[in-house]
Design a protein around this motif. Structure first.
Motif, PDB file in Angstrom:
ATOM      1  N   MET A 223       0.831  -1.203   0.000  1.00  0.00           N
ATOM      2  CA  MET A 223       0.000   0.000   0.000  1.00  0.00           C
ATOM      3  C   MET A 223       0.868   1.256   0.000  1.00  0.00           C
ATOM      4  O   MET A 223       1.753   1.407   0.865  1.00  0.00           O
ATOM      5  CB  MET A 223      -0.943  -0.002   1.213  1.00  0.00           C
ATOM      6  CG  MET A 223      -2.085  -0.990   1.080  1.00  0.00           C
ATOM      7  SD  MET A 223      -3.206  -0.966   2.494  1.00  0.00           S
ATOM      8  CE  MET A 223      -3.938   0.656   2.340  1.00  0.00           C
ATOM      9  N   PRO A 224       0.650   2.178  -0.951  1.00  0.00           N
ATOM     10  CA  PRO A 224       1.472   3.395  -1.034  1.00  0.00           C
ATOM     11  C   PRO A 224       1.192   4.367   0.103  1.00  0.00           C
ATOM     12  O   PRO A 224       2.038   5.173   0.478  1.00  0.00           O
ATOM     13  CB  PRO A 224       1.069   3.998  -2.381  1.00  0.00           C
ATOM     14  CG  PRO A 224      -0.306   3.472  -2.639  1.00  0.00           C
ATOM     15  CD  PRO A 224      -0.348   2.102  -2.039  1.00  0.00           C
ATOM     16  N   TYR A 225      -0.023   4.312   0.662  1.00  0.00           N
ATOM     17  CA  TYR A 225      -0.378   5.195   1.764  1.00  0.00           C
ATOM     18  C   TYR A 225      -1.156   4.375   2.794  1.00  0.00           C
ATOM     19  O   TYR A 225      -2.012   3.561   2.436  1.00  0.00           O
ATOM     20  CB  TYR A 225      -1.232   6.372   1.272  1.00  0.00           C
ATOM     21  CG  TYR A 225      -1.796   7.200   2.393  1.00  0.00           C
ATOM     22  CD1 TYR A 225      -0.989   8.069   3.124  1.00  0.00           C
ATOM     23  CD2 TYR A 225      -3.138   7.089   2.746  1.00  0.00           C
ATOM     24  CE1 TYR A 225      -1.506   8.810   4.173  1.00  0.00           C
ATOM     25  CE2 TYR A 225      -3.665   7.828   3.800  1.00  0.00           C
ATOM     26  CZ  TYR A 225      -2.838   8.687   4.505  1.00  0.00           C
ATOM     27  OH  TYR A 225      -3.343   9.412   5.554  1.00  0.00           O
ATOM     28  N   ARG A 226      -0.842   4.598   4.051  1.00  0.00           N
ATOM     29  CA  ARG A 226      -1.531   3.869   5.117  1.00  0.00           C
ATOM     30  C   ARG A 226      -2.055   4.867   6.141  1.00  0.00           C
ATOM     31  O   ARG A 226      -1.368   5.830   6.470  1.00  0.00           O
ATOM     32  CB  ARG A 226      -0.590   2.883   5.820  1.00  0.00           C
ATOM     33  CG  ARG A 226       0.103   1.892   4.913  1.00  0.00           C
ATOM     34  CD  ARG A 226       1.011   0.967   5.735  1.00  0.00           C
ATOM     35  NE  ARG A 226       1.840   0.143   4.859  1.00  0.00           N
ATOM     36  CZ  ARG A 226       3.162   0.089   4.895  1.00  0.00           C
ATOM     37  NH1 ARG A 226       3.818   0.838   5.785  1.00  0.00           N
ATOM     38  NH2 ARG A 226       3.829  -0.683   4.078  1.00  0.00           N
ATOM     39  N   ASN A 227      -3.247   4.604   6.645  1.00  0.00           N
ATOM     40  CA  ASN A 227      -3.767   5.400   7.755  1.00  0.00           C
ATOM     41  C   ASN A 227      -3.905   4.498   8.984  1.00  0.00           C
ATOM     42  O   ASN A 227      -3.527   3.325   8.956  1.00  0.00           O
ATOM     43  CB  ASN A 227      -5.096   6.072   7.386  1.00  0.00           C
ATOM     44  CG  ASN A 227      -6.172   5.061   7.002  1.00  0.00           C
ATOM     45  OD1 ASN A 227      -6.027   3.855   7.244  1.00  0.00           O
ATOM     46  ND2 ASN A 227      -7.235   5.540   6.400  1.00  0.00           N
ATOM     47  N   MET A 254       4.253   0.790  14.226  1.00  0.00           N
ATOM     48  CA  MET A 254       3.241   1.829  14.001  1.00  0.00           C
ATOM     49  C   MET A 254       3.589   3.090  14.792  1.00  0.00           C
ATOM     50  O   MET A 254       3.514   4.214  14.273  1.00  0.00           O
ATOM     51  CB  MET A 254       1.869   1.282  14.432  1.00  0.00           C
ATOM     52  CG  MET A 254       0.725   2.267  14.391  1.00  0.00           C
ATOM     53  SD  MET A 254      -0.782   1.465  15.009  1.00  0.00           S
ATOM     54  CE  MET A 254      -1.923   2.852  14.976  1.00  0.00           C
ATOM     55  N   ARG A 255       4.019   2.920  16.028  1.00  0.00           N
ATOM     56  CA  ARG A 255       4.370   4.065  16.848  1.00  0.00           C
ATOM     57  C   ARG A 255       5.657   4.735  16.347  1.00  0.00           C
ATOM     58  O   ARG A 255       5.773   5.962  16.357  1.00  0.00           O
ATOM     59  CB  ARG A 255       4.525   3.635  18.303  1.00  0.00           C
ATOM     60  CG  ARG A 255       3.233   3.044  18.901  1.00  0.00           C
ATOM     61  CD  ARG A 255       3.270   3.040  20.401  1.00  0.00           C
ATOM     62  NE  ARG A 255       3.220   4.409  20.916  1.00  0.00           N
ATOM     63  CZ  ARG A 255       3.597   4.754  22.141  1.00  0.00           C
ATOM     64  NH1 ARG A 255       4.086   3.848  22.967  1.00  0.00           N
ATOM     65  NH2 ARG A 255       3.524   6.016  22.543  1.00  0.00           N
ATOM     66  N   TRP A 256       6.632   3.910  15.905  1.00  0.00           N
ATOM     67  CA  TRP A 256       7.856   4.473  15.342  1.00  0.00           C
ATOM     68  C   TRP A 256       7.567   5.258  14.071  1.00  0.00           C
ATOM     69  O   TRP A 256       8.257   6.231  13.754  1.00  0.00           O
ATOM     70  CB  TRP A 256       8.861   3.360  15.038  1.00  0.00           C
ATOM     71  CG  TRP A 256       9.683   2.943  16.236  1.00  0.00           C
ATOM     72  CD1 TRP A 256       9.582   1.781  16.932  1.00  0.00           C
ATOM     73  CD2 TRP A 256      10.724   3.701  16.864  1.00  0.00           C
ATOM     74  NE1 TRP A 256      10.481   1.764  17.970  1.00  0.00           N
ATOM     75  CE2 TRP A 256      11.204   2.927  17.953  1.00  0.00           C
ATOM     76  CE3 TRP A 256      11.286   4.955  16.623  1.00  0.00           C
ATOM     77  CZ2 TRP A 256      12.226   3.368  18.784  1.00  0.00           C
ATOM     78  CZ3 TRP A 256      12.308   5.382  17.457  1.00  0.00           C
ATOM     79  CH2 TRP A 256      12.770   4.604  18.517  1.00  0.00           C
ATOM     80  N   ALA A 257       6.543   4.825  13.331  1.00  0.00           N
ATOM     81  CA  ALA A 257       6.178   5.518  12.094  1.00  0.00           C
ATOM     82  C   ALA A 257       5.419   6.813  12.359  1.00  0.00           C
ATOM     83  O   ALA A 257       5.082   7.545  11.420  1.00  0.00           O
ATOM     84  CB  ALA A 257       5.337   4.599  11.209  1.00  0.00           C
TER      85      ALA A 257
END
Length: 737
Positions: A223-227, A254-257
């Motif tokens: 996926m190019p974009y994740r929410n 997820m938190r590091w991102a």
């Protein structure tokens, strides 16, 4: 009528309603209706709507339908629809789409479909509204069919893709989901984050042991974009496949991102905190929830309570977590009640009153949890009270609750009430029959259990046979038990499992057929578990067979080195034979493994209060008076032939002290207390009901038989295995336990 001809022609091409709407769009009251709808003040919007001086415009109707759909206000939306039909029977595409969406969101799919089928013209919104409705209200196959029909008229949008993929996830239709995925690739919608999230969920739901390719993880990576929904979907996907560690690792990523987690993230992760090794993880998630304020969210608080409860945390601590939520709902109340149901049933029932005081009415699921708690009480008083509430709320014909009532009444010793509930059920499922068979088994009514089975009109399952074999075991029906066991696979296609073999070992062992019991174990096609070896150990002790007891104890200790049963039983056997050195060695090994013996406890309910007694009664506040009552009763029973079984006292002490130890067993103390309080607590010689956490010993069994005749009262004791109904000097088990 004057005016240029082109004006008249224009007027003929515009419907009357459109013309009125154009003029009325200037009405400030109509604008206020739409504004109130947007703020979810629907009741105020409706009041203003009905007070409008002139007919509303399309935008006003649309705003009302949209608000009714969002708030799921079916009756209000129908009233708006009736108003619309009375003023403007012809609907445009825009307004019809809003009505389809309203009916679909509220679950009236037949009304939505009728409007859809009557449309002269449809657009992508029309199709998507109905497709979403079928998906949201549990009709995934119709959702898929309608999506397929739409393709010959319109390209799907992202919402149509999301709905149909959700329907494939619900149906676990991997092939259909792949077809939709291919279409999404062809139309480039697979790059849309909403569709990508739906694809992750679909692949996660459709994953099986046969299909071990991690398509959801591949989708996530591409996926190019994740929410945040993307991350939550993948975390849930890992949890769904039992990969709890990977879900935690992904949460860390997820938190590091820099993606902020939400309540859905925490609720998903907390659902994996069920094993003892998850305590630290649960605490850390709780800390994160507290730092972000999400602990005040009702869903997060409910998930925390459930997690802590499954981890065995103290009920008081679970209650404190429950109170952290600013608002509570029926689900959260039911969750905290569930955390108390098994270990603190009185607290669970108290919380039911708190639920009502908070303005909620229990539903069928809440009632079933409370009835589970009632099953752990010494009497059926609370079960009867809940039964009355079930009638008042109209759930009396609910099969699940009737099954729970059968279980609760039978566990509380009021077998007749359980039987009455079963007889009056309009519909019965397999659980109903199994619950009643198990009730007969618990109360030693083996013949009646077999008779009920002969009238059973459903295919029996594995649980049915456990109940039947238990009934045969408790009633000493050896030949019938063997016949049922042999018929399981041959006649009913149900292969025996460990529980069934354990029952058969118990049936044979109780009857003294220990060689046959061991032969059965040796022939088992599956590995014997601790229950099987426990059954052989108990039978070996009953019949004094040291060699078979040693073999069973050794296997039991190998499987469960921290369980005290094997050590204690062997130590007792050695002591009964005078071999105190071997008994000492066993106790030393038990201490090394830190296996704790469960203390003997008994409970009796007096004047709506539960009183607990431990063997010895040292800590009881009225022990001196109670001991005198027991001694008076013992003297009366000795006149009737009671002889204490001092051989059961496995210590080298004087005979007189051995007798004293037997007098103060917990169930005798409970009986003495019940007799002391009988003048104020009971009338008309009602049965004395006692609950015990371990099996009743031979001395107490003989004591209760004579006591029931001496005091002229029925004594009902529920021990760890079954019920004993003592009446007139005999027991319902016929001394076969």
């Amino acid at each position: 009528m004057g005016g240029p001809r082109w004006v008249l022609a224009f007027c003929r091409t515009v419907t009357t309603s459109t013309f009125v709407h154009t003029v009325q769009s200037l009405d400030p009251q109509a604008t206020s209706v739409a504004s109130l709808c947007a703020q979810d003040h629907l009741q105020d919007a409706l009041s203003l709507f009905h007070a409008l001086r002139s007919p509303p415009d399309t935008q006003t109707y649309a705003a009302l339908f949209h608000a009714c759909a969002r708030l799921r206000r079916l009756d209000d939306g129908r009233e708006v629809h009736r108003h619309l039909l009375a003023h403007f029977p012809l609907h445009d595409l825009y307004l019809t789409n809003h009505m389809i969406n309203f009916y679909a969101k509220c679950g009236c799919l037949s009304h939505a479909r009728q409007l859809f089928d009557q449309m002269a013209q449809r657009n992508i919104v029309s199709w998507t509204a109905l497709i979403s409705g079928y998906n949201q209200h549990g009709e995934p196959d119709e959702c898929f069919r309608l999506f397929a029909r739409m393709l010959s008229h319109h390209f799907p949008n992202e919402f149509a893709f999301g709905s149909v993929l959700s329907s494939r996830a619900f149906s676990r239709d991997l092939l259909g989901g792949r077809q939709v995925h291919l279409l999404a690739i062809k139309t480039s919608f697979d790059k849309c984050v909403h569709v990508g999230n739906a694809l992750i969920t679909m692949y996660s739901s459709c994953s099986t042991t046969e299909h071990n390719v991690e398509d959801d993880w591949l989708m996530f990576q591409r996926m190019p974009y994740r929410n945040v929904i993307t991350w939550n979907s993948m975390i849930s996907g890992f949890l769904l496949r039992g990969h709890g560690l990977r879900s935690i690792q992904l949460f860390v990523e997820m938190r590091w991102a820099g993606i902020c987690f939400d309540r859905s993230t925490l609720v998903s992760l907390l659902s994996s905190c069920s094993s003892p090794g998850s305590s630290m993880q649960c605490s850390r998630l709780h800390s994160l929830a507290s730092k972000t304020g999400l602990n005040e969210d009702v869903e997060v608080a409910t998930a925390l309570v459930k997690a802590y409860s499954m981890l065995g945390s103290d009920v008081d601590y679970c209650y404190q977590v429950f109170l952290e939520a600013k608002q509570r709902d029926l689900v959260s109340w039911t969750g905290i009640i569930m955390s108390c149901a098994e270990n603190r049933p009185e607290e669970a029932i108290r919380l039911l009153h708190g639920l009502r005081q908070d303005g909620f009415n229990p539903d069928r699921y809440t009632f079933s949890i409370v009835l589970k708690a009632c099953a752990g009480l010494a009497t059926a008083r609370q079960t009867s009270a809940i039964h009355g509430q079930i009638f008042k709320t109209g759930y009396q014909d609910d099969v699940v609750l009737s099954n729970a009532l059968i279980h609760a009444y039978s566990r509380c010793g009021t077998f007749e009430f359980a039987e009455c509930v079963f007889v009056h059920m309009q519909d019965r499922d397999i659980v109903s029959w199994n619950s009643m068979i198990k009730a007969y088994a618990m109360h030693g009514r083996g013949e009646e259990a077999l008779l009920l089975f002969s009238h059973m009109d459903l295919q029996p399952d594995a649980t049915t046979f456990v109940g039947l074999l238990t009934a045969c075991s408790h009633a000493g029906l050896v030949s019938q038990g063997c016949q049922i066991f042999n018929s399981m696979l041959e006649e009913y296609g149900t292969p025996p499992q460990c529980d069934h073999y354990a029952c058969m070992v118990d049936i044979l062992g109780r009857a003294g057929l220990l060689t046959e019991a061991e032969d059965l174990i040796n022939q088992m096609p599956i590995h014997p578990d601790s229950v099987v070896w426990s059954a052989l150990l108990a039978a070996s002790r009953k019949h004094g067979k040291i060699s078979s007891a040693q073999r069973a104890a050794k296997k039991l200790i190998e499987l469960q080195p921290h369980n005290s049963l094997g050590y204690v039983t062997m130590a007792n056997i050695y002591c009964s034979k005078g071999n105190f050195s071997s008994a000492g060695s066993i106790r030393k090994e038990m201490k090394q493994w830190e296996a704790k013996k469960e203390p003997g406890l008994s409970w009796i309910e007096i004047q709506n209060r539960i009183h607990e007694f431990a063997s010895g009664g040292i800590r009881h506040p009225r022990r001196e008076v109670l001991f005198k009552e027991i001694e008076r009763l013992v003297n009366r029973l000795k006149e009737r032939g009671y002889v204490p079984e001092t051989s059961l006292v496995l210590h080298e002490i004087e005979e007189e002290h051995k007798e004293k130890q037997l007098y103060y067993h917990s169930e005798k103390l409970a009986l003495g207390f019940g007799l002391m309080m009988s003048d104020s607590a009971t009338t008309n010689g009602a049965p004395i009901r006692i609950m015990k956490n371990i099996r009743i010993c031979l001395d107490c069994h003989n004591f209760m038989k004579l006591a029931s005749d001496c005091v002229g009262r029925e004594i009902v004791i529920r021990d760890a295995n079954r019920f004993h109904h003592f009446k007139g000097g005999s027991c319902s088990c016929k001394d076969y336990w």
